[in-house]
Design an enzyme around this catalytic site. Structure first.
Site, short mmCIF file in Angstrom:
data_model
loop_
_atom_site.label_atom_id
_atom_site.label_comp_id
_atom_site.label_asym_id
_atom_site.label_seq_id
_atom_site.Cartn_x
_atom_site.Cartn_y
_atom_site.Cartn_z
CD GLU A 1 -7.04 0.10 -8.29
OE1 GLU A 1 -6.92 1.01 -9.22
OE2 GLU A 1 -8.11 -0.66 -8.48
CD GLU B 1 0.74 9.57 -11.42
OE1 GLU B 1 1.56 8.79 -11.41
OE2 GLU B 1 -0.42 9.64 -10.91
CG PHE C 1 2.03 11.73 -7.22
CD1 PHE C 1 1.08 11.20 -8.12
CD2 PHE C 1 2.14 11.23 -5.99
CE1 PHE C 1 0.29 10.30 -7.68
CE2 PHE C 1 1.37 10.44 -5.62
CZ PHE C 1 0.29 9.97 -6.33
CB CYS D 1 -3.09 7.63 -8.81
SG CYS D 1 -4.06 6.81 -7.79
CB THR E 1 2.89 2.76 -14.49
OG1 THR E 1 1.57 3.00 -14.25
CG2 THR E 1 2.87 1.51 -15.50
CB THR F 1 -0.72 0.09 1.29
OG1 THR F 1 -0.12 -0.19 2.44
CG2 THR F 1 -2.02 -1.05 1.05
N PRO F 2 0.46 2.56 -0.46
CG PRO F 2 -0.98 3.78 -1.72
CD PRO F 2 -1.02 2.61 -1.06
NE ARG G 1 -9.34 1.87 -3.38
CZ ARG G 1 -9.03 3.16 -3.95
NH1 ARG G 1 -9.75 3.83 -3.93
NH2 ARG G 1 -7.96 3.02 -4.66
CE LYS H 1 6.60 -2.70 0.79
NZ LYS H 1 6.52 -1.37 1.34
C1 SIN Z 1 -4.94 7.20 -4.77
O1 SIN Z 1 -4.63 8.19 -5.15
O2 SIN Z 1 -4.39 6.17 -4.78
C2 SIN Z 1 -6.48 7.02 -4.42
C3 SIN Z 1 -7.18 8.04 -4.38
C4 SIN Z 1 -8.47 8.10 -4.08
O3 SIN Z 1 -9.15 6.88 -3.59
O4 SIN Z 1 -9.23 8.94 -4.37
#
Ligand code: SIN
Length: 487
Positions: free
Chosen positions: A258, A390, A392, A292, A238, A154-155, A165, A180
């Site tokens: 994702e 991207e 960010f 994202c 990605t 996860t980020p 989620r 992780k």
């Molecule tokens: C994300 O940036 O990974 C998720 C964004 C969201 O759920 O709005």
């Protein structure tokens, strides 16, 4: 003075229902991106620790898979309630760990909680099918069964919501989990798993292994290659997603990915300019542009271009205040790390060298550290880095276009397709563009599309599968067909 989140801080990982150190005894520090203050230390686990967690999850799966949907639902609901009870402290912990302004952090805590509430309900609705058979002596039945152990990576940008989620859906389906978190945000994840523990999620069902950059490749590879793992779920870039898919290929793992976005935000001449500016502010500057689904490229038709840019500049000046996220008056905190700052600096200098104009912002903020001035660029063209990668970060590049065809062509020129937005009041155009945009999620006259009820996911190199919604739980279920004969 004791901080509101002190009781949520953990300094160990969580495996088999126990708080555990790394076998090596090594730890790494977690810092506040706003002040540089050290918030705590967590175990720096290695491949051996990850293997142990996978074995634990595999053993737990043998009994968890036998629980009823109602039993799983009750536990997920209890976990949801505990998050709601602790929401203010959880929000402050998030702000100090990843810099998110505290009002947005509270929004994320609520958003994260809704996934548990939702999947507590969806657990009970994984209906199968009874299919009319072609022979009188046969019956065709389809059932859904949990896939097994799910590895999750996860980020840092949504460290609560991406945990719930994914893990909420997996646990609801009857799977067990080894997760992780990002090395930038392990404390929020450990606080979340502590509440799962308090809610009564049984030992071994949800395991969290923490590690620093030093061990991230070895741990990630173990999570994707161990034969006991059935499924990989990842949110992140990605490039990393492709690597995880390669690692998982030898044992044919199921995968939910994702990955990166590069969202077009198109404003057509017929749009309500104030609504478009409002949507742009939501879509671009949420968490300082570090999601994202943030608008990454503004495409604005020539007839409305100047009015849109003037109003967007005014809205940025009025609404964006940069500073420590714990102060409710600030809507823009620090970026996650210095690499994020350097990336947007290189995009801005590339754009300026190719003819773009900095309307506002454009440089590091006087506060220092990783604070950056919200930036508006005009005169942007499709050969600039900011329209090819991207970003960010809090940079809004505006490209002027003439025709609908041109806008759709530019919007679809990316190799990724997560979210896309457009503003128009022409009903024919709305249908045409919504159908032609090559993305998984479209905002029509709307800058914010994320919500538990709707499927979140992308097309092209933005990923595989969807999360949330009625579809999300099926990412953790196998379809099994049973043919009854001799009837
Ligand atoms: C994300 O940036 O990974 C998720 C964004 C969201 O759920 O709005």
């Amino acid at each position: 003075m004791a901080k509101s989140y002190s009781s949520l801080l953990k300094d160990q990982a969580y495996v088999g229902g126990q708080w555990v150190p790394a076998a090596s005894g090594e730890t790494f520090q977690v810092t506040n991106p706003s002040s540089g203050e050290v918030l705590g230390s967590v175990p720096d686990m290695n491949a051996g620790d990850a293997t142990k967690a996978i074995r634990t999850a595999y053993n737990a799966f043998q009994t968890w898979r036998e629980t009823t949907a109602k039993e799983r639902s009750v536990l997920l609901r209890r976990w949801f309630e505990l998050i709601v009870e602790k929401k203010d402290s959880l929000a402050e912990l998030l702000t100090v760990e990843n810099g998110k302004p505290v009002t947005e952090s509270l929004g994320e805590v609520n958003y994260a909680a809704t996934f548990l509430e939702w999947f507590a309900e969806e657990a009970r609705r994984t209906y199968g099918d009874m299919i009319p058979a072609p022979a009188k002596s046969k019956r065709i039945v389809v059932v859904h069964q949990p896939v097994g152990v799910a590895s999750m990576i996860t980020p840092w940008n949504f460290p609560y919501a991406m945990v719930t989620r994914k893990a909420g859906a997996a646990i609801a389906a009857g799977c067990t989990v080894v997760l992780k978190p990002s090395e930038e945000t392990p404390l929020t994840t450990l606080a979340m798993v502590d509440l799962a523990h308090q809610a009564g999620i049984p030992a071994g069902v949800f395991n969290v292994v923490t590690c620093s950059r030093k061990n991230v490749d070895a741990v990630g590879k173990t999570l994707c290659t161990d034969p006991l793992v059935a499924k990989i779920s990842f949110t992140g870039s990605t490039a990393v997603g492709k690597l995880l898919l390669k690692w998982g290929a030898d044992t044919v793992k199921k995968a939910s990915m994702e990955l990166g976005g590069h969202a077009p935000f198109v404003v057509f001449d017929s749009a309500d300019v104030d609504a478009a500016v409002h949507g742009a502010m939501m879509s671009k500057f949420r968490y300082m542009g570090q999601t994202c689904v943030c608008a990454n490229r503004f495409l604005v038709q020539e007839g409305i271009h100047d009015a849109f840019c003037t109003k967007l500049e005014a809205a940025m000046a009025a609404q964006l205040k940069v500073g420590d996220g714990l102060d409710k008056g600030n809507s823009q905190g620090p970026l996650i790390n210095i690499k994020a700052v350097e990336k947007i600096e290189s995009q801005i200098s590339d754009a300026v060298s190719k003819g773009a104009t900095v309307v506002t912002g454009g440089k590091r903020h006087a506060l220092g550290g990783t604070f950056f001035e919200p930036t508006l660029l005009k005169g942007v063209t499709t050969d600039m880095l900011c329209t090819q990668q991207e970003t960010f970060g809090p940079v809004a590049p505006v490209i002027k276009f003439k025709t609908e065809e041109e806008a759709v062509t530019i919007a679809n020129s990316a190799n990724v397709g997560l979210a896309g937005y457009f503003f128009s009041n022409n009903i024919g155009q709305i249908w045409r563009v919504a159908e032609r945009m090559e993305v998984g999620m479209v905002g029509v006259n709307e800058g914010l599309v994320s919500m538990v009820e709707a499927p979140f996911g992308g097309v092209k190199e933005s990923g595989i599968g969807v999360e949330g919604s009625k579809y999300g739980i099926h990412e953790y279920l196998n379809v099994k067909y049973i043919c009854f004969g001799g009837i």
